[in-house]
Design a protein around this motif. Sequence first.
Motif, mmCIF file in Angstrom:
data_model
loop_
_atom_site.group_PDB
_atom_site.id
_atom_site.type_symbol
_atom_site.label_atom_id
_atom_site.label_comp_id
_atom_site.label_asym_id
_atom_site.label_seq_id
_atom_site.Cartn_x
_atom_site.Cartn_y
_atom_site.Cartn_z
ATOM 1 N N PHE A 193 6.303 26.756 -9.458
ATOM 2 C CA PHE A 193 6.159 26.538 -8.041
ATOM 3 C C PHE A 193 6.530 24.962 -7.427
ATOM 4 C CE2 PHE A 193 3.740 30.534 -8.391
ATOM 5 C CZ PHE A 193 4.869 31.212 -8.087
ATOM 6 N N THR A 194 6.011 24.204 -8.400
ATOM 7 C CA THR A 194 5.875 22.631 -8.142
ATOM 8 C C THR A 194 6.871 21.739 -8.643
ATOM 9 O OG1 THR A 194 4.385 22.073 -9.646
ATOM 10 C CG2 THR A 194 3.618 22.770 -7.613
ATOM 11 N N SER A 195 7.614 22.237 -9.689
ATOM 12 C CA SER A 195 8.339 21.430 -10.500
ATOM 13 C C SER A 195 7.725 19.959 -10.784
ATOM 14 C CB SER A 195 10.014 21.078 -9.528
ATOM 15 O OG SER A 195 10.670 20.461 -10.852
ATOM 16 N N ARG A 196 8.600 19.135 -11.346
ATOM 17 C CA ARG A 196 8.144 17.667 -11.684
ATOM 18 C C ARG A 196 9.035 16.661 -11.444
ATOM 19 N NH1 ARG A 196 6.640 20.982 -15.797
ATOM 20 N NH2 ARG A 196 4.569 20.902 -16.635
ATOM 21 N N PRO A 197 8.591 15.540 -11.128
ATOM 22 C CA PRO A 197 9.474 14.512 -10.617
ATOM 23 C C PRO A 197 10.449 14.110 -11.707
ATOM 24 C CG PRO A 197 7.252 13.549 -10.156
ATOM 25 C CD PRO A 197 7.229 15.089 -11.118
ATOM 26 N N VAL A 240 3.034 10.195 -9.817
ATOM 27 C CA VAL A 240 2.046 10.521 -11.214
ATOM 28 C C VAL A 240 1.263 11.786 -11.073
ATOM 29 C CG1 VAL A 240 0.314 9.397 -12.511
ATOM 30 C CG2 VAL A 240 2.083 7.938 -11.741
ATOM 31 N N LEU A 241 0.795 11.873 -9.919
ATOM 32 C CA LEU A 241 -0.131 13.189 -9.849
ATOM 33 C C LEU A 241 0.747 14.234 -9.940
ATOM 34 C CD1 LEU A 241 -2.809 12.286 -7.023
ATOM 35 C CD2 LEU A 241 -3.215 12.883 -9.235
ATOM 36 N N TRP A 242 1.779 14.311 -9.169
ATOM 37 C CA TRP A 242 2.989 15.395 -9.125
ATOM 38 C C TRP A 242 3.245 15.556 -10.748
ATOM 39 C CZ3 TRP A 242 8.404 15.137 -6.418
ATOM 40 C CH2 TRP A 242 8.846 16.168 -6.423
ATOM 41 N N GLN A 243 3.574 14.565 -11.577
ATOM 42 C CA GLN A 243 3.995 14.878 -12.698
ATOM 43 C C GLN A 243 3.055 15.552 -13.461
ATOM 44 O OE1 GLN A 243 7.177 13.970 -13.771
ATOM 45 N NE2 GLN A 243 6.829 14.689 -15.850
ATOM 46 N N GLY A 251 -3.036 21.854 -15.716
ATOM 47 C CA GLY A 251 -3.191 23.270 -15.430
ATOM 48 C C GLY A 251 -3.831 23.336 -13.832
ATOM 49 N N TRP A 252 -3.515 22.218 -13.164
ATOM 50 C CA TRP A 252 -4.061 22.219 -11.619
ATOM 51 C C TRP A 252 -3.168 23.036 -10.773
ATOM 52 C CZ3 TRP A 252 -4.369 16.165 -11.685
ATOM 53 C CH2 TRP A 252 -5.464 15.599 -12.380
ATOM 54 N N VAL A 276 0.862 -1.149 -0.155
ATOM 55 C CA VAL A 276 0.124 0.037 -0.210
ATOM 56 C C VAL A 276 0.819 1.191 0.020
ATOM 57 C CG1 VAL A 276 -1.892 1.279 1.363
ATOM 58 C CG2 VAL A 276 -1.995 -1.166 1.165
ATOM 59 N N GLY A 277 1.875 1.292 0.750
ATOM 60 C CA GLY A 277 2.737 2.315 0.953
ATOM 61 C C GLY A 277 3.411 2.545 -0.541
ATOM 62 N N THR A 278 4.066 1.791 -1.107
ATOM 63 C CA THR A 278 4.693 1.676 -2.481
ATOM 64 C C THR A 278 3.675 2.493 -3.491
ATOM 65 O OG1 THR A 278 5.789 -0.321 -2.024
ATOM 66 C CG2 THR A 278 6.151 0.635 -4.166
ATOM 67 N N LEU A 279 2.488 1.887 -3.554
ATOM 68 C CA LEU A 279 1.473 2.258 -4.346
ATOM 69 C C LEU A 279 1.031 3.901 -4.027
ATOM 70 C CD1 LEU A 279 -1.137 -0.650 -4.794
ATOM 71 C CD2 LEU A 279 0.424 0.262 -6.243
ATOM 72 N N ALA A 280 1.098 4.029 -2.887
ATOM 73 C CA ALA A 280 0.579 5.658 -2.478
ATOM 74 C C ALA A 280 1.807 6.373 -3.205
ATOM 75 C CB ALA A 280 0.678 5.700 -1.034
ATOM 76 N N VAL A 281 3.100 5.984 -2.733
ATOM 77 C CA VAL A 281 4.156 6.853 -3.487
ATOM 78 C C VAL A 281 3.997 7.030 -4.707
ATOM 79 C CG1 VAL A 281 6.526 7.283 -3.764
ATOM 80 C CG2 VAL A 281 5.449 6.409 -1.472
ATOM 81 N N LEU A 282 3.886 5.869 -5.576
ATOM 82 C CA LEU A 282 3.717 5.976 -7.098
ATOM 83 C C LEU A 282 2.600 6.877 -7.458
ATOM 84 C CD1 LEU A 282 4.384 2.127 -8.017
ATOM 85 C CD2 LEU A 282 5.821 4.208 -8.335
#
Lengths: 271, 264
Positions: free
Chosen positions: A54-58, A39-42, A48-49, A29-35
């Motif tokens: 300010f956030t950069s990307r992975p 993805v969301l961050w990327q 446009g969210w 579950v932890g690994t999935l959450a990080v992944l």
Amino acid sequence: MRSAEMTAAPAEAKQVSFSFLYPSRSAVVGTLAVLLFLVLWQVAPSMGWVNGRFTSRPTEVFLAAIDIFRNDNFLYHARISLTEFVAGFALAIVVSIPLGVLLGTSKIARYLIDPPLMALYIAPTLVLLPILVIWLGIDMAPKIAVVFLGAVFPIVLNTMAGMSEADPKLLRMARSFGASKFDIFSRVLVPGSLPALLTGIRLAVGRAVLGVVVGELFVSQAGIGYQLNLYGQAMRIDRLLVYALVVSAFGYTLTILVRSVENKVRDWRSK
Amino acid sequence: MAQIEIRDLGIDYRKPKSDEVFSAVDGVALSVEKGEFVTIVGSSGCGKSTLLMAVAGLVALSRGSIRIDGKDVTGPGPDRAVVFQEASLLPWRSVRGNVKFGLEMQRWSGGNLDEQAMQMIRLVGLGRFSDYQPHQLSGGMRQRVNIARALAVDPEVLLMDEPFGALDAQTREIMGTELLRIWERDKKTALFVTHDIDEAIFLADKIVVMGRNPGHIKEVIKVDLPRPRDEEVLDSEDFHNLRKRLRAHLAEDMSSMQLVQEVA
Ligand SMILES: Nc1ncnc2c1ncn2[C@@H]1O[C@H](COP(=O)(O)OP(=O)(O)O)[C@@H](O)[C@H]1O
Ligand SMILES: [Mg+2]
């Protein structure tokens, strides 16, 4: 008469564990959450969210990391910070263990020094930074002092607690066999307070890491904190994140390391 | 002369946070012959542990004297060893390490420490467990280590404070039988505190019955059951009679306790 061997309940022997081959549910579950987070961050800036500035990307952070490790004098800055950390921490250990032992074994010393010690422990030692800079300059010295101040109190207080909260039943047992004061100290108090000492060291790690970074952020000519400051002013989120990650990884690894020793020593307490 | 001579013994405790003293044991006189197994019974709080710890030299006397082999007890000594109510094992030491502890403290010079410790560990039936840590042992096994540690220093007098008090009835009975088996080997003088009537009779040459407020000796009862003993003795008529007598004593103590509570 029943035989002794039979009446003694067999204790369970420690088994070799292969559990690492079967990741636990929490690990999955932890690994999935990080992944999911990555993805969301990327995608978030492209959707446009959020504002990517300010956030950069992975991916950007990853590329920045490669660049930093290659071209940013990374090792030079890391060595400066590490030196400050090691010097301050070593000094803290050398001072705090004897002090903790003294306070833990002498009631008078405890009455005398405990209240100011507590106050210093609770007060954020970082507020002393400006003074330390005035006293010690802007080189490594004030950071070493901050690391020292951050690390020294948790170790003193935990060593003290470990010593003074020794099991009175064990002390009495030792006395019954004619143990001298020194015997009691070296054979009962010291081994008994080792887990508490390690807890102190573990807590000290976090405060010491914070001390280095904040010290360098405040005023410095080099070091990880210096770089953080530099890229902060240049709004280079990707590079900032790389340095932040380096700092967390360092603190985290060290904490885990101490904790594993601590758990080994504390093994007998559990179960 | 008896091996242990207790005369006119009184022990006061200071009440916490006040100057008032409270007498836990008073006017106790007792002699114990060499090789005698003496049990001390009485309801909880009547001063049994206090008396035993005084003989161990771990509690200061307020009045009277305790002599062992003619010498005044002023503190712990290698002539005595204590088996504590709680096993009091050093959790970071193995079974063997714990049994060696007393020997180390007494700077034992009677040969190889490991051998001496192992011999005692085998004697209490823990031969296979000498490398175990205390947390891996059951309550009964821990008390075996506690006993082995005391026996290892080869004391003249063995002092035991409810060593089986925390064990279940079954284990307790086994441990009692085991203790007698070990004791039969060299018949060391033993003082054994318990609040279990059967245990007190089963082990004893002599039972000391204590009463409370302040702790004093109500009666000393000789036990003439033949040795070596095993569980069968529990069903004998002599045993039944002794049990009845002790019950009456303890019941009396209980009712006086209730009276005190009602008044208070
Ligand atoms: N260290 C101490 N300080 C003050 N009072 C104590 C202390 N130890 C025991 N007492 C009191 O002395 C009395 C006798 O206690 P103890 O010898 O432990 O009785 P027993 O072993 O028969 O249960 C009890 O009322 C107990 O509360
Ligand atoms: Mg008691």
